[in-house]
Scaffold this active site. Structure first.
Site, PDB file in Angstrom:
ATOM      1  N   SER D 108       0.638  -2.215   3.953  1.00 36.98           N
ATOM      2  CA  SER D 108       1.026  -3.677   3.391  1.00 36.98           C
ATOM      3  C   SER D 108       0.328  -4.726   4.760  1.00 36.98           C
ATOM      4  O   SER D 108       0.581  -4.321   5.994  1.00 36.98           O
ATOM      5  CB  SER D 108       2.302  -4.037   3.282  1.00 36.98           C
ATOM      6  OG  SER D 108       2.631  -3.447   2.232  1.00 36.98           O
ATOM      7  N   SER D 140       8.590   0.339   8.386  1.00 42.65           N
ATOM      8  CA  SER D 140       9.956   0.697   8.949  1.00 42.65           C
ATOM      9  C   SER D 140       9.441   1.798   9.860  1.00 42.65           C
ATOM     10  O   SER D 140       8.577   2.384   9.886  1.00 42.65           O
ATOM     11  CB  SER D 140      10.763   1.186   8.008  1.00 42.65           C
ATOM     12  OG  SER D 140      10.274   1.184   6.748  1.00 42.65           O
ATOM     13  N   GLU D 223       5.628   8.060  -3.270  1.00 42.20           N
ATOM     14  CA  GLU D 223       6.426   7.154  -2.828  1.00 42.20           C
ATOM     15  C   GLU D 223       7.535   6.701  -4.022  1.00 42.20           C
ATOM     16  O   GLU D 223       8.650   6.798  -4.026  1.00 42.20           O
ATOM     17  CB  GLU D 223       5.900   5.951  -2.281  1.00 42.20           C
ATOM     18  CG  GLU D 223       7.087   4.848  -2.135  1.00 42.20           C
ATOM     19  CD  GLU D 223       6.279   3.587  -1.505  1.00 42.20           C
ATOM     20  OE1 GLU D 223       5.104   3.179  -1.706  1.00 42.20           O
ATOM     21  OE2 GLU D 223       6.894   2.881  -0.686  1.00 42.20           O
TER      22      GLU D 223
END
Lengths: 358, 386, 358, 386
Positions: D108, D140, D223
């Site tokens: 992203s 993350s 995912e």
């Protein structure tokens, strides 16, 4: 618990679809005797959950749930729920063999003389005959045998066309499952066992399996709306290419997907021995099923009408039949709020019953 | 500024109310029909808000039936006033207002619902007039109407908005075939109208050839304004039906249902106050887009309230009153069975612009969000997929 | 009742916006003394509803509602609700003049020592001094005067920094309206009148006007999200050109539009004489306002966060401050379900109170 | 078919569990890491369902922390397995699985969230490698990660999906700058990662140049599969927190709230059974799209349940535990304050694909609804509006 469909179930589904796809019904059809006969004679599904030794298929309520799903999808006007599920379960619990044998071979069609929604009214017993009124009974117009819970605690077998029995058809919201008002005025009958456990078991099984019917209804609504959205052109595009339409149909799909898991769970939960049908887990699964699958079917049907626009609002298009079926089933055998309250009680979450923590 | 109150008083004193139609014609001629219309066309050129004074002064005198003349009043009249010739205004407005000639609307088609501009009904030049052929649908009052406002395609080679022309259709002309259209309520409140080679003289054309879309926008704008509807008292309408049931039948009451009912009561009251505020804005000469909020909210509420009523009624909610096919012209949410209310309410989010189209309009015209990429507005109508 | 904004109100709005637009606050600001001073000195709005003879502007709660709306829109960290609305209304009802005069000239800032949500705890009176704990009090950290409803039935004036008063700041969910825990341990004070009517009036006025704040919050959320949707490009288009985004924003607009009508109605309903503040219509309008405008603001704020995507989930973007304000105000002064229950009671629809029909 | 149970038993008997990392490396080498992976790469080429047997047999032995290695396990590993060279598989998979090397995901960007394929991070050829420059967000574990999976644009002249290439990024390379990104919870659970002229040798490229989108689809598909999540018992998770509160605090109970809570209980149980059914489908070798229903429902439920909890708590719902900025790496919905739960839940409909994108995917890929008209996929990326 296995939440999938077995190969046998898939094959039963194929047979049912082949049979039902060849028929069509108008909004005025309350009963299709041919289909009912074929379901008995060709597929034997009316005796699906009747023990083999009585001429039935000896299957469990899981398979009957599959039948309910397909009957819901096609909105077949047959008294399967009333006769082949609820009356049959009640008869199994009372230990009756006579009537079950006749249901299995197609020579009898029984219905529980209980309101499709609401509390049981009193039917009194005087000198071996029944007197009382039971309103809004499902599947009783075409039944030849009525099973009447009477105030003596017994479940009575009464001939539907016998003396002292008057059946008045109701103008039903769901014309594909017509209701009837029953009046017993000194109607002779035969007690076949205690009513309480039998009726309670029939309601638990009926609620659990009605969820599969609701699933079938919701699936038809979703499939039909998706098909329409792919082909209906407005503004030079299929309406299904508009994002708001997509998102709403995606949400319906999510809710139908959940209904499938919930309905399968409920069907599995009530598929053990009849003695378990009064158990907590069975009642919980049935209440959960009605809490979720009823509203989910209503929503799918409402979106079906709305996204079809004007045509969905006509008498001519079948969408309204599904809307009426969805709404009536969400009320029958208890509304969603009533089932949620039952769940709270079963889960010891009911505020009224909770005492102060120790 | 005319002294509207004095004029209304004088009219009332001087006009015998014996013959209702005659009284209404005289009222029109006195400019007291719609005072904001021009003089000579039923008005006085006064402010719209002055109309309330007239209604007050003439209360109790013969009146037209606003529900029967609603389409004429709300849609045809403003369009004729804005786009009609003098002759058309003189010909149509008076009997429209008095109710002597009823109107209907021939816009929607089976293939052109939300996408009205995509309609396929053809109008072809024929001497000093036009030949109309096509199928219209969802037409209320068509079986009573003397005239219709009609949108038809005069040039399929142009992009869809540009090939349309607006007509007044003579509903008594040969080739006009009105058939009842049955709805899920069992009633036939609407009609299908089949137009086969219907001849309309050119003086029934409203606005220029090819300008039909612009003319229709006047109609549609007025439709949306009028849908905001009239004032209801707090707790009236459908929510009142529900609370009356609640008050009179202890069997329907439960704690969970009460909160649900109160949610709907709050939503109904919020919608009612919003409607009230819309009317105050109109009266103050500041019309806003909030009327569309009222229509959207009403549609949602009508469905939720009637749905909850069926649930509360339980077994009674499974029983209908009558499926007999009949011509239900005026919607009566409160007079018939709960099941009828619930079914009929499903139409509120479809008729008069679906809730989806209304949300598009709010998003684009009120909030100014960008339009979707479109390809259907630039190519000739004939080439569009259908 | 007039539900529109008057020309005077629009002009007040312009002044407020000019003042507030020039400021900005970080997520850590619980109080902006400069803005509070300007609101008093330049605009005189802290004394807006104080009678002219006491140095106030002698306006009604309608105008104060307009102030609430703008403070909500800018999320200005000032104790307007606590001091200039609730404490002021309580003081008006008790007939106090001293403190009101000081609020009007900006030399005092008062707060009602009541929990921002939940029931009043007991504060006892012994020898003219107060003892007790009041938790989660709004706007009390910066107040110099506390108005304490005590168990003797009186409303007491207590100096906030006086002896026997301990204020401990709470880690508040809404940092722009910090809460404080108050402990009174033999705190001296002065009874200024009976507490019951004063506090009830303050809650009715506070609930009614909080709706305007919620309207301002919801408007900011809607405006900000619409602006973002017009400029944020994904898939080569502004995200606001996608129909699902449009429809959700249209729905938020509908709900905000309704909030405006409801909040205006509530503001008008409480703008009569103070004696009316205990009236049915006033309490009904306040409960309606909180039933609608609280959830509407939460929804607008939730859509604001969601439709901003990742950036809406950051500390850096102000969306979360509005989300926290919206949620806390929907709980403060009673949750929506509690207000709906109050409405049912006021409308004689409460099932528990309804008797059988005669 | 290998006798997985026998192998696992034998491994357990013969392997000392003293050093945890060493034990895990040996377990990997024995093919008992992920039995459905090929031999030599931690697996035995067995059925995925056999893994349960291994876990059963090795219960209580040293294990990796599934939450810390989640990104590596769920996204990097299947992508490397499918698209990596033999050398890459040999180099990366073992320390990934043992947890000795943690992974993060650099996909992203501030300007490319839902529209991932529009990303702007550039990769430019430089000798036998690439120079990477750009900004990534919502990463993350970036501050712990040794490696990252990275999507970058190698050719801006091509349409956006075609100019992408997939890399493994060395997080220790010069020019990689990891900064905490603070969320509305006050925590910095994620990071921004600034890449300035970061050099990556060409052997860190995964898949062919320009094939980045196809490679990324493997990652994203995995995912979504992994998001369905593990089994929870009935009444567990967030709904359990709510019902525990209900049971222990009489002050929060009311009839209206009870129905609301039961609605959420029903929704949670329906979602839970749906997840259970998804796992049964997977186990039966019939993976379906129903996992996306689970994610959508979880996001909605998490927000509703935690929102109701705050309401029920009243005054306590206005108080937070701590706004101190901290690095919250692992989301703990149940351990912190109710306000934290409620705030953190807002992220569940944004992270890992927004609920909006998920609905698009369901509508188009599951229901087969037609795509929207698009113009952004055919023109060179450089010409797209940004």
């Amino acid at each position: 618990m296995n939440l999938l469909y077995s190969a046998d179930e898939e094959s039963l589904r194929d047979s049912l679809r082949a049979l039902l796809r060849s028929r069509s019904w108008s909004p005025d059809d309350g009963f299709d005797p041919d289909v009912w006969r074929l379901l008995t004679a060709e597929l034997g599904v009316t005796g699906l959950i009747i023990p083999e030794k009585l001429g039935g298929a000896g299957a469990t309520l899981r398979e009957a749930a599959l039948v309910m799903e397909e009957l819901g999808r096609f909105l077949a006007p047959v008294p399967y729920l009333g006769c082949a599920v609820m009356a049959t379960v009640a008869l199994r619990v009372t230990g009756d063999t006579q009537i079950l044998t006749r249901i299995a071979d197609g020579s009898a069609c029984a219905a529980l003389a209980v309101p499709f929604a609401g509390p049981l009214p009193p039917v009194s017993v005087v000198d071996g005959a029944l007197t009382g009124r039971v309103q809004s009974v499902a599947d009783a117009m075409v039944a030849d045998t009525l099973l009447v819970p009477a105030s003596d605690g017994g479940l009575w077998e009464v001939a539907a066309d016998g003396p002292g029995v008057v059946r008045v058809p109701v103008v039903s919201l769901d014309v594909t499952r017509p209701l009837v008002d029953l009046t017993f005025d000194g109607a002779p009958g035969r007690p076949i066992g205690p009513a309480d456990r039998a009726v309670a078991a029939a309601f638990t099984a009926g609620s659990a399996l009605l969820a599969s019917e609701q699933l079938g209804v919701a699936e038809w609504c979703l499939d039909t709306t998706v098909d329409y959205a792919k082909t209906r052109l407005q503004f030079g595009r299929p309406i299904g290419s508009f994002q708001a339409v997509k998102h709403r149909l995606a949400d319906v799909w999510v809710s139908v997907t959940q209904s499938r898991a919930v309905a399968r769970y409920a069907a599995g939960a009530v598929s053990g021995p009849d003695d378990d049908l009064g158990g907590t887990e069975q009642r919980l699964a049935a209440a959960l099923a009605q809490s979720h699958c009823g509203p989910a079917a209503v929503r799918a049907a409402e979106e079906c009408v709305q996204l079809h626009g004007g045509i969905g609002f006509t008498w001519e298009h079948p969408a309204h039949l599904y809307l009426k079926r969805a709404k009536t089933t969400s009320i029958a055998l208890g509304t969603a709020p009533a089932h949620r309250h039952a769940l709270a009680t079963l889960l010891t979450l009911d505020a009224a019953a909770l005492t102060e923590p120790s | 500024m005319p002294d509207v109150r004095a004029l209304a008083r004088a009219f009332r004193e001087n006009t015998p109310a014996g013959d209702s139609a005659d009284f209404l014609r005289k009222r029109f001629d006195a400019g007291l029909a719609w005072v904001h219309y021009p003089e000579g066309l039923g008005g006085l050129g006064a402010a719209r808000s002055q109309q309330a004074i007239v209604e007050e002064e003439l209360a109790g005198t013969p009146s037209n039936d606003p529900r029967r003349i609603g389409i004429g009043l709300g849609m045809a009249a403003p369009t004729i006033l804005r786009h009609g010739t003098d002759a058309q205004k003189q010909r149509f407005l008076r009997p429209l207002w008095t109710g002597e000639e009823l109107w209907c609307q021939l816009f929607s088609e089976p293939g052109a619902g939300s996408d009205l501009a995509g309609l396929a009904t053809r109008a072809v030049r024929d001497g000093d007039g036009w030949r109309i052929t096509g199928q219209k649908v969802w037409t209320s009052m068509a079986h009573h109407a003397r005239w219709a406002i009609l949108l038809a395609r005069t040039d399929p080679e142009l992009p869809k908005h540009r090939g349309l022309t607006y007509f007044v259709c003579d509903m008594t002309a040969p080739g006009v075939d009105v058939r009842p259209l049955r709805q899920l309520t069992g009633e036939a409140e609407f009609n299908e109208v089949f137009l086969t080679d219907v001849f309309l003289p050119d003086d029934l054309r409203l606005g220029a050839v090819g300008e039909g879309w612009a003319v229709a926008r006047t109609t549609l704008m007025n439709e949306r304004v009028s849908i905001g509807g009239g004032a209801t008292p707090r707790g009236g309408g459908l929510i009142g039906v529900l609370t009356d049931l609640w008050k009179t039948d202890p069997g329907v009451r439960s704690a969970a249902a009460q909160d649900e009912m109160m949610r709907l009561w709050v939503a109904a009251e919020a919608a009612r106050l919003t409607g009230e505020r819309v009317r105050q804005q109109l009266a103050a000469g500041e019309p806003g887009p909030e009327g569309s909020a009222v229509k959207l909210a009403f549609a949602e509420l009508a469905q939720k309230i009637t749905g909850l009523e069926l649930e509360l009624r339980g077994a009674d909610g499974l029983r209908h009153d009558d499926w007999t096919m009949r011509r239900g012209e005026l919607v009566d949410f409160e007079g018939r069975s709960p099941t009828y209310r619930w079914l009929r309410a499903k139409g509120t989010s479809i008729e008069g612009g679906t809730s989806e189209i209304l949300r598009n309009i709010i998003a684009e015209r009120v909030l100014g969000l960008p339009a979707e990429p479109r390809t259907d507005t630039t190519v000739p109508w004939r080439e569009l997929p259908r």
